[in-house]
Design an enzyme around this catalytic site. Structure first.
Site, PDB file in Angstrom:
ATOM      1  N   LYS A  62      -3.797 -18.784   5.735  1.00  0.00           N
ATOM      2  CA  LYS A  62      -4.397 -17.833   4.800  1.00  0.00           C
ATOM      3  C   LYS A  62      -3.532 -16.570   4.719  1.00  0.00           C
ATOM      4  O   LYS A  62      -2.662 -16.351   5.565  1.00  0.00           O
ATOM      5  CB  LYS A  62      -5.820 -17.473   5.245  1.00  0.00           C
ATOM      6  CG  LYS A  62      -5.898 -16.827   6.632  1.00  0.00           C
ATOM      7  CD  LYS A  62      -7.332 -16.557   7.031  1.00  0.00           C
ATOM      8  CE  LYS A  62      -7.392 -15.886   8.397  1.00  0.00           C
ATOM      9  NZ  LYS A  62      -8.760 -15.541   8.799  1.00  0.00           N
ATOM     10  N   TYR A  85       9.845  14.306   0.994  1.00  0.00           N
ATOM     11  CA  TYR A  85       8.735  14.995   0.350  1.00  0.00           C
ATOM     12  C   TYR A  85       8.068  15.985   1.307  1.00  0.00           C
ATOM     13  O   TYR A  85       7.849  15.675   2.481  1.00  0.00           O
ATOM     14  CB  TYR A  85       7.686  13.997  -0.120  1.00  0.00           C
ATOM     15  CG  TYR A  85       8.099  13.190  -1.328  1.00  0.00           C
ATOM     16  CD1 TYR A  85       8.397  13.806  -2.531  1.00  0.00           C
ATOM     17  CD2 TYR A  85       8.171  11.800  -1.268  1.00  0.00           C
ATOM     18  CE1 TYR A  85       8.765  13.079  -3.647  1.00  0.00           C
ATOM     19  CE2 TYR A  85       8.538  11.046  -2.373  1.00  0.00           C
ATOM     20  CZ  TYR A  85       8.834  11.701  -3.563  1.00  0.00           C
ATOM     21  OH  TYR A  85       9.199  10.967  -4.651  1.00  0.00           O
TER      22      TYR A  85
END
Length: 834
Positions: free
Chosen positions: A502, A728
Site C-alpha cells: 500500500k 527565506y
C-alpha cells in the site's frame, strides 16, 4: 556429454527409472528459470521454508525429463522421466559439479575475501580476455548454490577459469573448495562483512583459507596483520602436505614492508592513480583510471596475478590504463513512451545474458519485451552455434523483439529471423543504430540493453531513458528479496506471507515491487485502495490482492479486476453482497477484519453472532481470511496489550470459523510481531515496512538491508562572508567565511521543512553537512564550510545505507513510514538488482 546413467554412477544414486538417455547440459535449481527443457537436469533443493520437489509436476509438463530427487515420486507419475534417487539433493549437486571440475586441467583462479571479489574477477576478465578463453562466475555467484552453477559452465574450449567464493558460517568453504579446486588463489582483504556466523575474525580468515588447501599459489596483501599471520600458519600446515610438488607458494604484496611486490608509492591525480613498485629488484609501475583505495587494492591483486602468468609489463600497463567501471547491478528505469528500460550494458556473455533475461522475465508491466543485444564475445563457440543458442533462449524467454548490434550477430541474423514469433532488426555498429533511431519505434514495452563495453550501449540508454529530475530514489530489489527471506526464515512451516504494498509500496513503487514479490512466490499482496490494486492488475500482477479500505464507489472495479475487499462492518458487508448479486457472481472472496483493541476498523465481539449468520451458507461471498491489527507489537511495555489482542482474536475468529464450516486463513502478526510474538504467526503474517529494511527491534534491524537511497546533486556552490544570510526569512547567518551548497531537493520532493536550520543533515563527499536556512519548495542549502572541494554536480545522499532513514525521521521527530511515504512522485525511482 552427461546423461542420467552416467550421473547416477557419479553420485552412487539409485536410478529409479530410465526411459531414455538424452544428453544433459544444464542444471536447473529454480523452476522459474527454465530455458532448455530437453537438456536440463532439475535438482529440487530442500530447505526449512521450501521443498522444491513440489515443482516437479510443472517442469515435467514443460518437457523436463531428468531429475535428481531425495523423495521418490509415486510409481508411474512421470512415465517419460529419468529419475535418480539420492539422500541429499544439495550434496548431490556439489558432488556432481566437483566431479565435473576434475575433468579440466587448466589454471583455475579462486577468489575470496570480505570485499572486492567480484571487481577483481571482472577486472581479470577485462585484462586477460585477449589471451584466454575465460569461464567465470556470473555476477556475484559465490554461494553454496552459486558456485556449483558457475563451475558447471566449464567446457573444453575454456583455457582459464575465474570463480569467487563467499561464506557466511563455518564449514561452508570445505564444500566450495572441492567444487572450485583452485590452482591459484587470491585473498582480497578481510573486514567486518558477514561476521555474524563466526566467533572472531581469525576463525573467519581460517575458514576462508580452506579454499586454497590444494592450490599451488596464493596471492594476498601482507598489510592486514591478522590475515598475514593466519596465512603463514596455514602455509606451514598446507604448504608441505600430501607431497605436493613445491607445495603452496605465496605471492605477497605490501605498501609497508618487504614483499614479492613492494609498493613504493601511490600517487593520485585527477581521475588516475599511478602505482610504483619493485618486483625482483626492478622498478615497475601501472596507472589506473580510479582514485579510491578499494580500486587501488583490487588493481594490485590483478597486477600480481598477471605477473605470475608471465604477461609483459608493457602489456599490463596498457591494459590497466583502460580498466572500466564494473556495473554491479541491473537497473530498471522509466523510459520514453511509457517504456521500462533495463540497463545491463557493461558486458555480454551467455551467463550474464541468462541472468538479465530472468530479470526481464519478472517484469509484467508491459505486454511486449525487447532486447537490444551486442555481439557476444569470448564464447568459445562458433558464431553459428552460439547465435542459434541465443535465438532459442530468447524464444524460450518469450522475447518479442530483438535488435542485434555488431558484425557477428549481423552475419548470423538468420538464426533469429527464422523464429516467427520474434521480430528482429540488425545493425553492424552502435553508431548505425543511433543514426536510424526513431523514438516512436518503442512504445509500451520493457527494453533490455545487453551489450559488451566496447559497443557503448550507454549512448543508447540516454536515448531510451526518460529525462529525469536529478533527485532520484534508488530502490535495491536485491535488498527487498533479502529482507523478505530474513522474515521468512522466522516463520513456522506452512505459514503464508502477505506483503503490504500500500501507499506506493511505502514510497518504493508499485508494480516494480509487486513483480518481484510475485516472482518470489509471496502468497498475497495488500493495498490500501482499489485503484492501487487495479494498477497492479493492469501491469500484469495475477496473485491475490486484498484491498484494505474498500469504498462502495470502488466495488465495480473490485469485481472487474478480481480484487478481494476487507469487510469491517455489517453495513459494508450488505452493500458488497448486493453488488456481487447484481454482477451475477458467487463465492466471491472477502477478508473479515476484527477489532481486537486497535479501535480503528473492524467487527467487535458483539457483532460476531450476526456476522456469522450472514456469512454461513452465503452463496455470494466466501471468507478467504479473518484478521486483526496489533496496536503495539513492537513495544515491550505493551506486551500485555498484545497478548490480550491475541486472546480476543482467537476467541472471535474461532466462533466465526466454527459457524462458517470451512477453513479460513487467520492472520494478526505484522512485521514486528513476526519476530517478537511468534505464537501469533498463525496461518499467515503481514510483512510491511520490515520488507523495506526498517524494523523497530535492534536484533532484527541488524539482519536487514536498506532498500531505498534518496540522492540528489549540488547545483551551485556559494562562498559567503561574515554576516551574509541564506534562504527565506534570512534565518541563517554566516558567522565568518562560509561555503554553502544548494542541492536539488525541497519540501515538494518530500524533504520535511522541519529539518531547516541545522536540524537536518545530508552526506556530501562522505561527510555530514547541516541544512543552512529554511528549506524551500525545490531547493535546500547545506553548510559545507568544513568539507573541502565540494563542486557542482557532486552527489548528495539524503538517506541511505550510511545515513539511515531512521536517523532522518528522528531529526524530523517523526517515523520512517512518514518519510518514505512522503517522497513525491516527481522524484523518479530507479530500480536495480545486484
Amino acid at each position: 556429454m552427461y546423461n542420467a546413467e552416467s550421473i547416477s554412477k557419479t553420485l552412487k544414486g539409485e536410478l529409479l527409472q530410465q526411459t531414455g538417455n538424452p544428453g544433459i547440459e544444464h542444471i536447473l535449481l529454480d523452476s522459474r528459470k527454465l530455458s532448455f527443457p530437453e537438456t536440463s537436469l532439475f535438482i529440487p533443493l530442500v530447505s526449512s521454508r521450501r521443498n522444491a520437489h513440489q515443482y516437479m509436476d510443472e517442469l515435467y509438463e514443460k518437457g523436463v525429463s531428468n531429475f535428481i530427487v531425495s523423495e521418490a515420486p509415486a510409481q508411474g507419475k512421470f512415465p517419460k522421466a529419468n529419475i535418480i534417487l539420492v539422500k541429499d539433493t544439495m550434496a548431490a549437486l556439489h558432488t556432481l559439479v566437483a566431479s565435473h571440475r576434475l575433468q579440466f586441467h587448466i589454471p583455475v583462479i579462486g577468489i575470496t575475501g570480505s570485499n572486492g571479489k567480484t571487481i577483481v574477477k571482472e577486472w581479470l576478465y577485462q585484462l586477460l580476455e585477449k589471451d584466454y578463453n575465460i569461464v567465470r562466475s556470473p555476477k556475484s555467484y559465490n554461494s553454496q548454490i552459486g558456485v556449483p552453477l558457475s563451475v558447471w559452465q566449464m567446457k573444453a574450449e575454456h583455457n582459464i577459469a575465474i570463480f569467487e567464493a563467499g561464506i557466511s558460517q563455518p564449514g561452508e568453504m570445505e564444500h566450495l573448495e572441492k567444487i572450485i579446486r583452485p590452482t591459484i588463489g587470491i585473498f582480497t582483504n578481510i573486514g567486518e562483512a558477514h561476521n555474524e556466523g563466526f566467533l572472531n575474525i581469525r576463525q573467519k580468515i581460517n575458514e576462508k583459507l580452506v579454499l586454497f588447501s590444494k592450490s599451488e599459489l596464493l596471492i594476498y596483501c601482507k598489510d592486514y596483520p591478522v590475515l598475514n599471520e593466519c596465512v603463514l600458519n596455514f602455509h606451514n600446515v598446507v604448504g608441505r602436505k600430501e607431497g605436493q610438488d613445491g607445495g603452496l607458494q605465496l605471492f605477497t604484496w605490501s605498501r609497508k614492508t618487504e614483499a614479492d611486490l613492494r609498493i613504493i608509492s601511490v600517487d593520485k591525480n585527477d581521475n588516475h592513480t599511478r602505482i610504483d613498485a619493485l618486483y625482483k629488484n626492478e622498478p615497475i609501475h601501472i596507472s589506473i583510471p580510479f582514485v579510491d583505495e578499494g580500486s587501488v587494492e583490487n588493481a594490485i591483486h590483478c597486477w600480481a596475478l598477471m605477473m605470475h602468468l608471465g604477461i609483459d609489463q608493457s602489456v599490463i600497463r596498457q591494459r590497466m590504463d583502460l580498466l572500466g567501471n564494473i556495473a554491479m547491478r541491473l537497473e530498471l528505469k522509466q523510459g520514453i513512451n511509457n517504456c521500462s528500460v533495463i540497463n545491463d550494458s557493461y558486458n555480454s556473455d551467455l551467463g550474464s545474458l541468462k541472468i538479465a533475461l530472468e530479470f526481464l522475465q519478472q517484469q509484467q508491466q508491459h505486454p511486449s519485451r525487447t532486447i537490444i543485444l551486442s555481439d557476444i564475445l569470448q564464447s568459445g563457440k562458433s558464431d553459428a552455434s552460439l547465435y542459434e543458442e541465443v535465438a532459442s533462449l530468447l524464444q524460450q524467454k518469450g522475447i518479442n523483439k530483438v535488435i542485434g548490434i555488431g558484425k557477428n550477430i549481423f552475419r548470423e541474423k538468420k538464426s533469429f529471423q527464422q523464429i516467427i514469433s520474434l521480430k528482429s532488426s540488425f545493425f553492424q555498429t552502435t553508431e548505425e543504430f543511433i543514426q536510424q533511431f526513431n523514438p516512436q519505434d518503442f512504445q509500451h514495452e520493457t527494453i533490455l540493453l545487453k551489450g559488451a563495453r566496447i559497443f557503448e550501449f550507454e549512448r543508447i540508454g540516454k536515448l531510451l531513458e526518460q529525462k529525469v529530475h536529478q533527485t532520484i530514489l534508488e530502490i535495491n530489489l536485491s535488498a527487498v528479496s533479502h529482507n523478505v527471506k530474513q522474515y521468512q526464515a522466522l516463520l513456522k512451516p506452512g505459514t503464508k506471507l502477505m506483503a503490504m504494498v500500500k501507499a506506493f509500496s511505502y514510497g518504493s513503487g508499485s508494480f516494480e515491487i509487486a513483480n518481484l514479490l510475485q516472482f518470489h512466490g509471496v502468497d498475497y499482496l495488500a493495498v490500501a485502495y482499489a485503484d492501487e490494486g487495479v494498477e497492479l492488475r493492469r501491469t500484469g500482477i495475477t496473485m491475490p490482492i486484498m484491498v484494505m479500505n474498500p469504498e462502495p464507489s470502488s466495488f465495480d472495479a473490485i469485481l472487474q479486476w478480481n480484487l478481494e475487499p476487507e469487510i469491517y462492518s455489517l453495513h459494508l458487508l450488505q452493500q458488497f453482497e448486493e453488488e456481487v448479486q447484481i454482477a451475477g457472481k458467487t463465492g466471491f472472496p472477502v477478508h473479515i477484519k476484527l477489532d481486537t483493541g486497535m479501535h480503528r476498523l473492524g467487527f467487535e465481539k458483539k457483532d460476531i453472532p450476526e456476522l456469522a449468520r450472514l456469512l454461513s451458507e452465503n452463496p455470494y461471498l466466501k471468507v478467504r481470511s479473518i484478521f486483526s491489527h496489533l496496536a503495539a507489537s513492537e513495544d515491550p511495555s505493551k506486551d500485555e496489550l498484545t497478548r490480550q489482542q491475541g486472546k480476543h482474536f482467537f476467541e472471535m475468529s474461532h466462533e466465526l470459523q466454527k459457524a462458517l464450516g470451512y477453513f479460513v486463513i487467520r492472520h494478526i502478526a505484522n512485521s514486528a510481531a513476526i519476530q517478537r510474538h511468534p505464537d501469533l504467526q498463525l496461518d499467515m503474517v503481514r510483512l510491511g515496512i520490515g520488507m523495506y529494511g526498517v524494523d523497530s527491534g535492534t536484533e532484527m534491524q541488524e539482519q536487514l538491508r536498506p532498500v531505498s537511497t534518496l540522492k540528489t546533486t549540488v547545483s551551485q556552490v556559494k562562498h559567503l562572508t561574515a554576516g551574509d544570510t541564506v534562504g527565506y526569512g534570512a534565518k541563517w547567518i554566516a558567522k565568518g567565511p562560509a561555503v554553502t551548497a544548494t542541492v536539488r531537493i525541497g519540501y515538494a520532493d518530500g524533504y520535511p521543512r522541519r529539518l531547516s536550520n541545522g536540524v537536518g543533515k545530508m552526506l556530501v563527499r562522505g561527510q555530514l553537512a547541516p541544512v543552512a536556512g529554511v528549506i524551500a519548495m525545490d531547493m535546500v542549502m547545506l553548510d559545507v564550510t568544513l568539507i573541502p572541494e565540494v563542486t557542482e554536480g557532486d552527489e548528495v545522499i539524503v538517506f541511505g545505507e550510511h545515513l539511515p532513514v531512521q536517523q532522518l525521521a528522528a531529526w524530523a521527530e517523526t517515523i520512517p513510514y512518514e518519510i518514505l511515504t512522503g517522497i513525491s512522485q516527481r522524484v523518479k525511482r530507479v530500480y536495480f538488482e545486484e
